[in-house]
Design a protein around this motif. Structure first.
Motif, PDB file in Angstrom:
ATOM      1  N   CYS A 169      10.859   4.563  -6.168  1.00  0.00           N
ATOM      2  CA  CYS A 169      10.424   4.588  -7.357  1.00  0.00           C
ATOM      3  C   CYS A 169       9.714   6.054  -7.608  1.00  0.00           C
ATOM      4  O   CYS A 169       8.793   6.443  -6.831  1.00  0.00           O
ATOM      5  CB  CYS A 169       9.374   3.403  -7.600  1.00  0.00           C
ATOM      6  N   LYS A 170       9.879   6.486  -8.924  1.00  0.00           N
ATOM      7  CA  LYS A 170       9.214   8.059  -9.073  1.00  0.00           C
ATOM      8  C   LYS A 170       7.922   7.858  -9.235  1.00  0.00           C
ATOM      9  O   LYS A 170       7.019   8.889  -9.012  1.00  0.00           O
ATOM     10  CB  LYS A 170       9.943   8.374 -10.247  1.00  0.00           C
ATOM     11  N   TRP A 171       7.284   6.872  -9.249  1.00  0.00           N
ATOM     12  CA  TRP A 171       5.751   6.414  -9.580  1.00  0.00           C
ATOM     13  C   TRP A 171       5.481   6.014  -8.158  1.00  0.00           C
ATOM     14  O   TRP A 171       4.084   5.920  -8.250  1.00  0.00           O
ATOM     15  CB  TRP A 171       5.469   5.507 -10.509  1.00  0.00           C
ATOM     16  N   PHE A 172       6.018   6.096  -7.133  1.00  0.00           N
ATOM     17  CA  PHE A 172       5.475   5.601  -5.936  1.00  0.00           C
ATOM     18  C   PHE A 172       4.249   6.303  -5.437  1.00  0.00           C
ATOM     19  O   PHE A 172       3.339   5.610  -4.674  1.00  0.00           O
ATOM     20  CB  PHE A 172       6.445   5.546  -4.778  1.00  0.00           C
ATOM     21  N   THR A 173       4.090   7.470  -5.449  1.00  0.00           N
ATOM     22  CA  THR A 173       3.010   8.285  -4.874  1.00  0.00           C
ATOM     23  C   THR A 173       1.718   8.028  -5.409  1.00  0.00           C
ATOM     24  O   THR A 173       0.743   8.084  -4.906  1.00  0.00           O
ATOM     25  CB  THR A 173       3.659   9.613  -4.720  1.00  0.00           C
ATOM     26  N   CYS A 174       1.748   7.518  -6.911  1.00  0.00           N
ATOM     27  CA  CYS A 174       0.503   7.360  -7.490  1.00  0.00           C
ATOM     28  C   CYS A 174       0.291   5.832  -7.840  1.00  0.00           C
ATOM     29  O   CYS A 174      -0.651   5.773  -8.469  1.00  0.00           O
ATOM     30  CB  CYS A 174       0.427   8.329  -8.892  1.00  0.00           C
ATOM     31  N   CYS A 175       1.233   4.998  -7.437  1.00  0.00           N
ATOM     32  CA  CYS A 175       0.995   3.562  -7.812  1.00  0.00           C
ATOM     33  C   CYS A 175      -0.020   3.055  -6.959  1.00  0.00           C
ATOM     34  O   CYS A 175      -0.021   3.092  -5.463  1.00  0.00           O
ATOM     35  CB  CYS A 175       2.313   2.799  -7.599  1.00  0.00           C
ATOM     36  N   PRO A 176      -0.824   2.270  -7.676  1.00  0.00           N
ATOM     37  CA  PRO A 176      -1.931   1.673  -6.816  1.00  0.00           C
ATOM     38  C   PRO A 176      -1.294   0.555  -5.693  1.00  0.00           C
ATOM     39  O   PRO A 176      -2.004   0.046  -4.967  1.00  0.00           O
ATOM     40  CB  PRO A 176      -2.746   1.101  -7.767  1.00  0.00           C
ATOM     41  N   ILE A 177      -0.229   0.152  -6.244  1.00  0.00           N
ATOM     42  CA  ILE A 177       0.269  -1.179  -5.441  1.00  0.00           C
ATOM     43  C   ILE A 177       0.571  -0.549  -3.970  1.00  0.00           C
ATOM     44  O   ILE A 177       0.439  -1.204  -2.783  1.00  0.00           O
ATOM     45  CB  ILE A 177       1.744  -1.696  -5.914  1.00  0.00           C
ATOM     46  N   ARG A 178       0.968   0.943  -3.639  1.00  0.00           N
ATOM     47  CA  ARG A 178       1.274   1.375  -2.718  1.00  0.00           C
ATOM     48  C   ARG A 178      -0.336   1.580  -1.801  1.00  0.00           C
ATOM     49  O   ARG A 178      -0.029   1.202  -0.556  1.00  0.00           O
ATOM     50  CB  ARG A 178       1.793   2.801  -2.616  1.00  0.00           C
ATOM     51  N   ARG A 179      -1.173   1.960  -2.401  1.00  0.00           N
ATOM     52  CA  ARG A 179      -2.505   2.070  -1.745  1.00  0.00           C
ATOM     53  C   ARG A 179      -2.890   0.624  -1.305  1.00  0.00           C
ATOM     54  O   ARG A 179      -3.491   0.467  -0.077  1.00  0.00           O
ATOM     55  CB  ARG A 179      -3.417   2.693  -2.770  1.00  0.00           C
ATOM     56  N   TYR A 180      -2.753  -0.290  -2.183  1.00  0.00           N
ATOM     57  CA  TYR A 180      -3.234  -1.593  -1.756  1.00  0.00           C
ATOM     58  C   TYR A 180      -2.656  -1.946  -0.496  1.00  0.00           C
ATOM     59  O   TYR A 180      -3.010  -2.730   0.284  1.00  0.00           O
ATOM     60  CB  TYR A 180      -3.030  -2.601  -2.893  1.00  0.00           C
ATOM     61  N   THR A 181      -1.288  -1.727  -0.500  1.00  0.00           N
ATOM     62  CA  THR A 181      -0.428  -2.306   0.665  1.00  0.00           C
ATOM     63  C   THR A 181      -0.896  -1.577   1.669  1.00  0.00           C
ATOM     64  O   THR A 181      -1.039  -2.126   2.836  1.00  0.00           O
ATOM     65  CB  THR A 181       0.976  -1.900   0.300  1.00  0.00           C
ATOM     66  N   GLU A 182      -1.027  -0.173   1.757  1.00  0.00           N
ATOM     67  CA  GLU A 182      -1.531   0.450   2.872  1.00  0.00           C
ATOM     68  C   GLU A 182      -2.645   0.081   3.570  1.00  0.00           C
ATOM     69  O   GLU A 182      -3.133   0.346   4.634  1.00  0.00           O
ATOM     70  CB  GLU A 182      -1.603   2.133   2.414  1.00  0.00           C
ATOM     71  N   ASP A 183      -4.055  -0.215   2.448  1.00  0.00           N
ATOM     72  CA  ASP A 183      -5.176  -0.759   2.800  1.00  0.00           C
ATOM     73  C   ASP A 183      -5.055  -2.162   3.237  1.00  0.00           C
ATOM     74  O   ASP A 183      -6.280  -2.510   3.729  1.00  0.00           O
ATOM     75  CB  ASP A 183      -6.054  -0.701   1.731  1.00  0.00           C
ATOM     76  N   GLY A 184      -3.953  -2.756   3.524  1.00  0.00           N
ATOM     77  CA  GLY A 184      -3.913  -4.187   3.860  1.00  0.00           C
ATOM     78  C   GLY A 184      -4.274  -5.009   3.057  1.00  0.00           C
ATOM     79  O   GLY A 184      -4.727  -6.385   3.411  1.00  0.00           O
ATOM     80  N   LYS A 185      -4.330  -4.990   1.705  1.00  0.00           N
ATOM     81  CA  LYS A 185      -4.854  -5.817   0.654  1.00  0.00           C
ATOM     82  C   LYS A 185      -3.466  -6.522   0.050  1.00  0.00           C
ATOM     83  O   LYS A 185      -3.799  -7.766  -0.451  1.00  0.00           O
ATOM     84  CB  LYS A 185      -5.369  -5.219  -0.577  1.00  0.00           C
ATOM     85  N   LEU A 186      -2.349  -6.128   0.138  1.00  0.00           N
ATOM     86  CA  LEU A 186      -1.437  -6.646  -0.181  1.00  0.00           C
ATOM     87  C   LEU A 186      -0.306  -6.567   0.977  1.00  0.00           C
ATOM     88  O   LEU A 186      -0.214  -5.830   1.667  1.00  0.00           O
ATOM     89  CB  LEU A 186      -0.583  -5.876  -1.372  1.00  0.00           C
ATOM     90  N   ASP A 187       0.576  -7.628   0.857  1.00  0.00           N
ATOM     91  CA  ASP A 187       1.739  -7.837   1.852  1.00  0.00           C
ATOM     92  C   ASP A 187       2.776  -6.683   1.513  1.00  0.00           C
ATOM     93  O   ASP A 187       3.083  -6.382   0.678  1.00  0.00           O
ATOM     94  CB  ASP A 187       2.574  -9.269   1.795  1.00  0.00           C
ATOM     95  N   ASP A 188       3.274  -6.136   2.713  1.00  0.00           N
ATOM     96  CA  ASP A 188       4.260  -5.325   2.736  1.00  0.00           C
ATOM     97  C   ASP A 188       5.583  -5.562   1.688  1.00  0.00           C
ATOM     98  O   ASP A 188       6.257  -4.429   1.182  1.00  0.00           O
ATOM     99  CB  ASP A 188       4.686  -4.770   3.739  1.00  0.00           C
ATOM    100  N   HIS A 189       5.945  -6.673   1.441  1.00  0.00           N
ATOM    101  CA  HIS A 189       6.999  -6.985   0.596  1.00  0.00           C
ATOM    102  C   HIS A 189       7.135  -6.444  -0.718  1.00  0.00           C
ATOM    103  O   HIS A 189       7.983  -6.181  -1.380  1.00  0.00           O
ATOM    104  CB  HIS A 189       7.261  -8.490   0.640  1.00  0.00           C
ATOM    105  N   TRP A 190       5.728  -6.254  -1.356  1.00  0.00           N
ATOM    106  CA  TRP A 190       5.686  -5.669  -2.663  1.00  0.00           C
ATOM    107  C   TRP A 190       6.378  -4.215  -2.745  1.00  0.00           C
ATOM    108  O   TRP A 190       6.917  -4.015  -3.599  1.00  0.00           O
ATOM    109  CB  TRP A 190       4.205  -5.453  -2.980  1.00  0.00           C
ATOM    110  N   VAL A 191       5.942  -3.237  -1.913  1.00  0.00           N
ATOM    111  CA  VAL A 191       6.315  -2.144  -1.675  1.00  0.00           C
ATOM    112  C   VAL A 191       8.040  -2.291  -1.357  1.00  0.00           C
ATOM    113  O   VAL A 191       8.617  -1.617  -1.792  1.00  0.00           O
ATOM    114  CB  VAL A 191       5.662  -1.180  -0.656  1.00  0.00           C
ATOM    115  N   GLU A 192       8.211  -3.062  -0.037  1.00  0.00           N
ATOM    116  CA  GLU A 192       9.550  -2.916   0.281  1.00  0.00           C
ATOM    117  C   GLU A 192      10.626  -3.586  -0.960  1.00  0.00           C
ATOM    118  O   GLU A 192      11.712  -2.838  -0.987  1.00  0.00           O
ATOM    119  CB  GLU A 192       9.826  -3.905   1.504  1.00  0.00           C
ATOM    120  N   ASP A 193      10.210  -4.262  -1.471  1.00  0.00           N
ATOM    121  CA  ASP A 193      11.172  -5.063  -2.643  1.00  0.00           C
ATOM    122  C   ASP A 193      11.025  -4.430  -3.987  1.00  0.00           C
ATOM    123  O   ASP A 193      12.136  -4.444  -4.653  1.00  0.00           O
ATOM    124  CB  ASP A 193      10.645  -6.539  -2.769  1.00  0.00           C
ATOM    125  N   TYR A 194      10.188  -3.912  -4.255  1.00  0.00           N
ATOM    126  CA  TYR A 194       9.946  -3.143  -5.492  1.00  0.00           C
ATOM    127  C   TYR A 194      10.113  -1.717  -5.693  1.00  0.00           C
ATOM    128  O   TYR A 194      10.562  -1.099  -6.534  1.00  0.00           O
ATOM    129  CB  TYR A 194       8.929  -3.754  -6.496  1.00  0.00           C
TER     130      TYR A 194
END
Length: 65
Positions: free
Chosen positions: A3-28
């Protein structure tokens, strides 16, 4: 292609910080065409406000800060 917004999307940060499961980034974010199913992507493209704790499926996760 991610996704073109990946670098600034908070979902990426939440996943990297362990607050969300990796599937969010992998699937979306990283899956080919996955961002076409992402509510966050749709709103960003239309300039519609959405909170940082909105998940790609459109649900709000109140545990995320």
């Amino acid at each position: 292609m991610p996704c073109k917004w990946f670098t600034c999307c908070p979902i990426r940060r939440y996943t990297e910080d362990g607050k969300l499961d990796d599937h969010w980034v992998e699937d979306y974010c990283l899956k080919e065409g996955g961002f076409n199913q992402c509510v966050r992507y749709e709103k960003e493209e239309k300039g519609i406000y959405h909170p940082n704790n909105m998940l790609p499926d459109g649900t709000i996760d109140d545990t995320l800060q």
